[in-house]
Design an enzyme around this catalytic site. Structure first.
Site, mmCIF file in Angstrom:
data_model
loop_
_atom_site.group_PDB
_atom_site.id
_atom_site.type_symbol
_atom_site.label_atom_id
_atom_site.label_comp_id
_atom_site.label_asym_id
_atom_site.label_seq_id
_atom_site.Cartn_x
_atom_site.Cartn_y
_atom_site.Cartn_z
ATOM 1 C CG HIS A 128 -2.034 1.175 1.073
ATOM 2 N ND1 HIS A 128 -1.895 2.372 1.975
ATOM 3 C CD2 HIS A 128 -2.892 0.596 0.703
ATOM 4 C CE1 HIS A 128 -2.433 3.006 1.189
ATOM 5 N NE2 HIS A 128 -4.009 2.214 1.235
ATOM 6 C CG ASP A 205 0.973 -2.304 6.203
ATOM 7 O OD1 ASP A 205 -0.146 -2.318 7.361
ATOM 8 O OD2 ASP A 205 0.909 -2.058 5.634
ATOM 9 C CD GLN A 208 -6.469 -4.289 4.117
ATOM 10 O OE1 GLN A 208 -7.785 -4.750 5.054
ATOM 11 N NE2 GLN A 208 -6.561 -2.937 4.095
ATOM 12 C CE LYS A 231 -6.551 0.088 6.185
ATOM 13 N NZ LYS A 231 -7.814 0.384 5.623
ATOM 14 C CB CYS A 371 -3.755 3.581 -1.820
ATOM 15 S SG CYS A 371 -4.777 4.560 -1.169
HETATM 16 N N1 C6P Z 1 -6.193 0.238 2.732
HETATM 17 C C1 C6P Z 1 -8.084 0.431 1.286
HETATM 18 O O1 C6P Z 1 -9.016 -0.101 0.924
HETATM 19 P P1 C6P Z 1 -4.757 3.895 6.601
HETATM 20 O O2 C6P Z 1 -5.586 5.302 6.120
HETATM 21 O O3 C6P Z 1 -3.784 5.063 7.325
HETATM 22 O O4 C6P Z 1 -6.004 3.964 7.760
HETATM 23 O O5 C6P Z 1 -4.221 2.626 6.610
HETATM 24 C C2 C6P Z 1 -3.431 2.804 5.367
HETATM 25 C C3 C6P Z 1 -3.307 0.814 4.901
HETATM 26 C C4 C6P Z 1 -2.076 1.161 5.252
HETATM 27 N N2 C6P Z 1 -1.353 -0.288 5.083
HETATM 28 C C5 C6P Z 1 -2.180 -1.260 3.944
HETATM 29 C C6 C6P Z 1 -2.479 -2.952 3.862
HETATM 30 C C7 C6P Z 1 -3.779 -0.708 4.342
HETATM 31 O O6 C6P Z 1 -4.925 -1.979 3.041
HETATM 32 C C8 C6P Z 1 -3.959 0.528 3.711
HETATM 33 C C9 C6P Z 1 -5.237 0.799 4.068
HETATM 34 C C10 C6P Z 1 -7.544 1.080 2.624
HETATM 35 O O7 C6P Z 1 -7.082 -0.529 0.292
HETATM 36 C C11 C6P Z 1 -7.928 1.975 2.019
HETATM 37 S S1 C6P Z 1 -6.615 2.975 0.754
#
Ligand code: C6P
Length: 415
Positions: A128, A205, A208, A231, A371
């Site tokens: 991401h 990370d 997910q 999430k 993203c």
């Molecule tokens: N992915 C998706 O629709 P934030 O935005 O900081 O809460 O999370 C960032 C992020 C980092 N790593 C991974 C693997 C992610 O999936 C995400 C967020 C969302 O896939 C929003 S772009």
């Protein structure tokens, strides 16, 4: 019609989510975008409302009843989150705004303090942007080399290639536990073992993974683990950085100001202890308490059951989508190797058109690059459609998705 697993009462769970009782465009809502952000149960909404109604005051500042109650609830939330991911202590849980901020904190506070010109960072092709851009910026600024673990045609990380990328200059290895596009679940163990052998620190990370499967950071033995509260049934504005104590203690602060100091004089400043050293300013404590309630909700279901349910729904989605002509699904074929996201394209339909037509049927999916633009370049597509699942997803909703895709094909005359 799909069958639900007996151990998981999805109907009862759905009653806790007021938003799912609504109709969208005259149709019962089918929410298939939880990987972007999950919906919130009453238990989380009520926990936050209770603070505002009954015991709201700034934390760590007042010696009066409201402030002490809010501080105690904030500390308790931190302890719950530590238990949820198997952290050895609550002090190793740093609250951030989200996973993005946690990764930036590491890029600024850890990497800028400890990396030197010529050092190397390894990430992967499936990251991401949150685990990509901070390292890219750092690499340019400090003349650090950024390398990428390639993916195999099935969408798994190529560990032989990783082995070849490692050198004695590798300082950081950072990767997504679960890909938000391919769904790939990466076993951290072989990556951590190989990174350790060259003395690199490992960042996982968990954006997910933490919401969807059991995670134990001690068993994993990663150095840092990050995720976002929104999430995993929690509110927006709250995320988590877990770190090994000695690393957190060695790192300089990221942001400075109130609450992160133990003493300030005209010419001296002493940092507060971990984790407060990293939490400058009034924290999002109501959101942290909301995340604590989310963690209670998930723990009551058991993360093993959450994972089993999502694997079941994912297997069902993979099977149903394979029956639709023109649909191409990305990522591992085996549902045991993937989390609850299914990314796909439909021949001759742009993902955004598909998402708009599905919305007319009350079905919410995500369309675009999610993203993860470099990954899309690797896959040779500019955009994809993605359906993602959670504890409240029913197999009937997958049926609705499949019918919605067939409907879109008819409307756009591509069948
Ligand atoms: N992915 C998706 O629709 P934030 O935005 O900081 O809460 O999370 C960032 C992020 C980092 N790593 C991974 C693997 C992610 O999936 C995400 C967020 C969302 O896939 C929003 S772009």
């Amino acid at each position: 019609m799909g069958v639900q697993l007996d151990l998981f009462n999805v109907r009862a769970i759905r009653r806790d989510f007021p938003i799912l009782q609504q109709r969208v465009n005259g149709k019962p809502v089918v929410f298939l975008d939880s990987a972007a952000s999950s919906q919130k149960p009453l238990q989380v909404l009520e926990a936050m409302e209770r603070v505002y109604r009954e015991a709201y005051a700034n934390v760590h500042r007042g010696v009066y009843t409201f402030s002490e109650a809010a501080t105690a609830a904030y500390d308790e939330a931190r302890a719950k989150i530590a238990r949820f991911i198997g952290a050895p202590s609550a002090e190793q849980i740093v609250f951030t705004r989200n996973a993005t901020e946690a990764l930036n904190l590491l890029a600024y506070a850890y990497a800028r303090a400890f990396l030197r010109e010529g050092d190397e960072i390894i990430i992967t092709e499936l990251e991401h942007h949150a685990n990509f851009v901070p390292w890219m910026v750092l690499a340019r600024e400090r003349n650090v080399t950024l390398k990428f673990i390639p993916i195999t045609p099935e969408g798994l990380l190529d560990l032989d290639a990783f082995e070849r990328l490692l050198t004695e200059r590798t300082r950081i290895v950072s990767f997504a536990h679960v890909s938000n596009v391919l769904g790939t679940i990466t076993d951290p163990a072989p990556i951590i073992a190989r990174a350790r052998a060259v003395g690199a620190v490992v960042i996982v990370d968990g954006s997910q993974s933490a919401p969807h499967m059991p995670v134990n950071v001690q068993a994993m033995d990663c150095d840092f683990f990050v995720f976002s509260g929104h999430k995993m049934l929690g509110p927006t504005g709250i995320g988590v950085l877990y770190g090994k104590r000695e690393l957190l203690e060695a790192m300089p602060p990221f942001l400075t100001g109130g609450d992160m100091i133990s003493y300030v004089g005209f010419d001296t400043v002493r940092w507060n202890d971990v984790p407060l050293k990293f939490e400058a300013g009034t924290p999002a404590f109501v959101e942290a308490i909301g995340l604590g309630a989310a963690v209670d909700y998930l723990s009551a279901l058991s993360m093993e059951a959450v994972r089993a349910h999502e694997q079941h729904v994912t297997a069902y989605a993979l099977e149903r989508l394979s029956e639709v002509s023109g649909v191409r699904v990305f990522g591992p074929e085996d549902p045991r190797r993937r989390g609850g996201v299914v990314t796909f394209t439909v021949d001759r339909i742009h993902p955004h058109d598909l998402a708009s037509l599905l919305d007319q049927q009350g079905i919410a999916i995500r369309a675009g690059h999610h993203c993860a633009q470099p990954l899309h370049q690797r896959l040779g597509v500019s955009a994809t459609a993605r359906a993602s699942f959670y504890i409240y997803t029913e197999t009937e909703e997958i049926d609705a998705l499949v019918e919605g895709i067939e409907h879109a094909k008819r409307v756009l005359r591509v069948s």
